[in-house]
Design a protein around this motif. Structure first.
Motif, PDB file in Angstrom:
ATOM      1  N   GLY A  66      -1.901  10.691  -4.352  1.00 61.38           N
ATOM      2  CA  GLY A  66      -3.121  10.765  -4.181  1.00 61.38           C
ATOM      3  C   GLY A  66      -4.082   9.658  -4.520  1.00 61.38           C
ATOM      4  N   LEU A  67      -3.473   8.527  -4.657  1.00 57.91           N
ATOM      5  CA  LEU A  67      -4.128   7.175  -5.051  1.00 57.91           C
ATOM      6  C   LEU A  67      -4.967   7.117  -3.802  1.00 57.91           C
ATOM      7  CD1 LEU A  67      -4.855   4.598  -6.703  1.00 57.91           C
ATOM      8  CD2 LEU A  67      -2.909   3.633  -5.457  1.00 57.91           C
ATOM      9  N   VAL A  68      -6.345   6.650  -4.118  1.00 58.69           N
ATOM     10  CA  VAL A  68      -7.313   6.337  -2.847  1.00 58.69           C
ATOM     11  C   VAL A  68      -7.489   4.921  -2.673  1.00 58.69           C
ATOM     12  CG1 VAL A  68      -9.734   6.619  -1.943  1.00 58.69           C
ATOM     13  CG2 VAL A  68      -8.385   8.754  -2.894  1.00 58.69           C
ATOM     14  N   ILE A  69      -7.259   4.278  -1.756  1.00 60.49           N
ATOM     15  CA  ILE A  69      -7.175   2.737  -1.669  1.00 60.49           C
ATOM     16  C   ILE A  69      -8.383   2.562  -0.748  1.00 60.49           C
ATOM     17  CG2 ILE A  69      -5.868   0.528  -1.215  1.00 60.49           C
ATOM     18  CD1 ILE A  69      -3.513   2.100  -1.489  1.00 60.49           C
ATOM     19  N   ASP A  70      -9.347   1.802  -1.175  1.00 60.11           N
ATOM     20  CA  ASP A  70     -10.303   1.033  -0.193  1.00 60.11           C
ATOM     21  C   ASP A  70      -9.719  -0.543  -0.029  1.00 60.11           C
ATOM     22  OD1 ASP A  70     -11.470   3.344  -0.301  1.00 60.11           O
ATOM     23  OD2 ASP A  70     -12.971   3.122  -1.536  1.00 60.11           O
ATOM     24  N   ALA A  71     -10.540  -0.995   0.860  1.00 59.82           N
ATOM     25  CA  ALA A  71     -10.281  -2.439   1.254  1.00 59.82           C
ATOM     26  C   ALA A  71     -11.658  -3.312   1.143  1.00 59.82           C
ATOM     27  CB  ALA A  71      -9.502  -2.526   2.221  1.00 59.82           C
ATOM     28  N   LEU A  72     -11.636  -4.266   0.761  1.00 56.28           N
ATOM     29  CA  LEU A  72     -12.638  -5.688   0.862  1.00 56.28           C
ATOM     30  C   LEU A  72     -12.178  -6.397   1.740  1.00 56.28           C
ATOM     31  CD1 LEU A  72     -15.411  -6.693   0.000  1.00 56.28           C
ATOM     32  CD2 LEU A  72     -14.169  -7.858  -1.643  1.00 56.28           C
ATOM     33  N   ALA A  73     -12.466  -6.447   3.021  1.00 58.47           N
ATOM     34  CA  ALA A  73     -11.930  -7.543   4.128  1.00 58.47           C
ATOM     35  C   ALA A  73     -12.647  -8.136   5.044  1.00 58.47           C
ATOM     36  CB  ALA A  73     -11.093  -6.422   4.903  1.00 58.47           C
ATOM     37  N   SER A  74     -12.508  -9.132   5.761  1.00 59.28           N
ATOM     38  CA  SER A  74     -13.296  -9.846   6.887  1.00 59.28           C
ATOM     39  C   SER A  74     -13.502  -8.896   8.073  1.00 59.28           C
ATOM     40  CB  SER A  74     -12.669 -11.245   6.794  1.00 59.28           C
ATOM     41  OG  SER A  74     -11.814 -11.035   7.629  1.00 59.28           O
ATOM     42  N   LEU A 106       0.931  -1.305  -0.077  1.00 60.39           N
ATOM     43  CA  LEU A 106      -0.049  -0.056   0.010  1.00 60.39           C
ATOM     44  C   LEU A 106       1.019   1.292   0.032  1.00 60.39           C
ATOM     45  CD1 LEU A 106      -2.597  -1.049   2.467  1.00 60.39           C
ATOM     46  CD2 LEU A 106      -2.401  -1.628   0.395  1.00 60.39           C
ATOM     47  N   ALA A 107       1.991   1.336   0.993  1.00 54.04           N
ATOM     48  CA  ALA A 107       3.068   2.363   0.880  1.00 54.04           C
ATOM     49  C   ALA A 107       3.403   2.585  -0.457  1.00 54.04           C
ATOM     50  CB  ALA A 107       3.937   2.295   1.808  1.00 54.04           C
ATOM     51  N   ARG A 108       3.900   1.514  -1.315  1.00 58.06           N
ATOM     52  CA  ARG A 108       4.665   1.649  -2.319  1.00 58.06           C
ATOM     53  C   ARG A 108       3.470   2.300  -3.578  1.00 58.06           C
ATOM     54  NH1 ARG A 108       9.542  -1.894  -3.422  1.00 58.06           N
ATOM     55  NH2 ARG A 108      10.264  -0.250  -2.065  1.00 58.06           N
ATOM     56  N   LEU A 109       2.333   1.646  -3.280  1.00 61.54           N
ATOM     57  CA  LEU A 109       1.399   2.192  -4.459  1.00 61.54           C
ATOM     58  C   LEU A 109       1.176   3.577  -4.207  1.00 61.54           C
ATOM     59  CD1 LEU A 109      -1.332  -0.692  -4.129  1.00 61.54           C
ATOM     60  CD2 LEU A 109       0.275  -0.067  -6.109  1.00 61.54           C
ATOM     61  N   GLN A 110       1.146   4.111  -3.143  1.00 59.04           N
ATOM     62  CA  GLN A 110       0.918   5.532  -2.874  1.00 59.04           C
ATOM     63  C   GLN A 110       2.162   6.377  -3.390  1.00 59.04           C
ATOM     64  OE1 GLN A 110      -1.193   6.116   0.752  1.00 59.04           O
ATOM     65  NE2 GLN A 110      -3.221   5.791  -0.230  1.00 59.04           N
ATOM     66  N   GLU A 111       3.177   5.836  -3.124  1.00 53.58           N
ATOM     67  CA  GLU A 111       4.498   6.429  -3.570  1.00 53.58           C
ATOM     68  C   GLU A 111       4.609   6.665  -5.216  1.00 53.58           C
ATOM     69  OE1 GLU A 111       7.658   4.023  -2.027  1.00 53.58           O
ATOM     70  OE2 GLU A 111       7.290   4.443  -0.123  1.00 53.58           O
TER      71      GLU A 111
END
Length: 393
Positions: free
Chosen positions: A64-72, A55-60
């Motif tokens: 401004g990338l918005v990351i949502d999660a589908l999680a239990s 996640l950290a690398r994706l936003q690097e």
């Protein structure tokens, strides 16, 4: 700001509306819509912590990338402590449940979110269905279980090049076949002073002057658990040095905690009146007495954490606590605690790692023979950066 955890519209709820947002998305530049991505999170707490470098690398790479999660519900409290996560949607499907119709309905609801990418971390076919049904343009993951159609940016796993799970997750930020840049960002979970105060209030305790947290359970099985009698012996050594020791884990670990308490009481009784006894309540079994979010905050308060290879081990590492991690049937080469303040102990017997839930040889030597004196020395060394160290010898 931490992501709040709310139950999104699950398939069983019916209706065609979009899932409810837990937290408003990060704002994009005026006139621009932020690029949005969906993370299909792992099913285990530890694996979820190890996903944070991705996640950290994706936003690097994409500011401004918005990351949502589908999680239990089991892993959502961990994701809620990651600053990279904006919103968390409930993944309601039981382990092994195909539930194609329900997954299709959930995917259609998520389609309204406008995700450009989905990162599918589990390798199962089922885990890739919701992003496919949501029509997310880029669906990224390892090929896994026959997912040639469900994923359209597929990676082929090279276990030798990517020996650690965190590296395998982080590889998904790269083009397929591209080398993984190292070092990885370290996992970091957030725990505020206010959250820690609330957690203490929930268990009715004050923070002791010296606090050691033991995590004696391991969801995977007994072959990952240091013996309860060893934990009791270590607790005796630390309480004699002025520590309070709190046992943390899930409700499934409560019986293990009670065994530690009983063994501790037996050791104290056999010692008689020799030496100054620890204060009443110096050892407490809180396994099953906290929600996961509260356990995170109590671990954040600890001067020292001693744990098996478990989800809470990775939580302690991501909170930056001094810790001693004990390995038996599993391998620190695959899922180590990613923290410079973690000490890993293992015997490296010829029969380990076997990655079995129960010792196939019946003796559990890889943990039984990991003696308390060695672990105690590692604990005192782990505290060496603290002002307490001069008082502990």
């Amino acid at each position: 700001m931490n992501a709040s955890v709310e139950r999104a519209d699950a398939p069983s709820c019916g209706g065609d509306e979009s899932p409810e947002s837990a937290v408003a998305p990060q704002s994009a530049a005026p006139g621009l819509r932020a690029l949005r991505a969906l993370l299909v999170a792992p099913a285990w707490i530890g694996d979820t912590v190890l996903a944070q470098p991705l996640l950290a690398r994706l936003q690097e790479r994409t500011p401004g990338l918005v990351i949502d999660a589908l999680a239990s519900p089991w892993t959502a409290p961990v994701l809620a402590r990651m600053p990279q996560i904006s919103r968390i949607f409930d993944n309601p499907f039981a382990h092994g449940a195909l539930a194609i119709g329900e997954r299709r309905r959930l995917g259609r609801r998520l389609a309204a979110e406008g995700y450009a990418r989905a990162y599918v971390l589990p390798n199962s076919l089922k885990s890739a269905l919701v992003p496919f049904f949501a029509g997310i343009p880029e669906r990224i993951g390892f090929t896994g279980e026959s997912r040639l159609i469900l994923l359209n940016r597929r990676h082929t796993l090279d276990g030798e090049a990517l020996p650690q799970m965190a590296e395998r997750f982080a590889q998904l930020a790269e083009a397929p076949g591209a080398p993984l840049p190292r070092p990885l960002p370290l996992p970091r979970l957030e725990s505020s002073a206010a959250q820690q105060t609330e957690a203490l209030a929930a268990v009715g305790l004050a923070r002791p002057t010296r606090l050691a947290v033991f995590c004696p359970g391991a969801e995977y099985g007994p072959a990952k658990r240091w013996p309860a009698e060893h934990f009791a012996h270590l607790a005796e050594e630390l309480t004699a040095r002025g520590f309070a020791v709190w046992l943390l884990g899930s409700a499934k670990d409560h019986a293990i905690g009670e065994t530690v308490l009983a063994a501790y009481a037996a050791r104290r009784a056999s010692a008689g009146a020799a030496g100054a006894p620890p204060a009443d309540g110096a050892l407490r079994n809180l396994c099953g007495a906290t929600a996961l979010a509260q356990a995170i905050d109590l671990i954040a308060l600890a001067d020292l954490v001693v744990c098996n290879d478990s989800g809470l081990m990775h939580v302690a590492a991501a909170l930056g606590r001094p810790q001693v991690a004990l390995y038996g049937s599993s391998s620190p080469g695959f899922t180590p605690p990613l923290s410079p303040r973690a000490t890993v102990l293992r015997l490296g017997l010829p029969c380990s790692p076997c990655f079995k839930r129960d010792c196939p040889l019946g003796h559990l030597d890889c943990l039984v023979k990991l003696d308390v004196d060695r672990v105690l020395k590692a604990c005192l060394a782990a505290l060496a950066t603290h002002a307490l160290v001069g008082e502990l010898a």
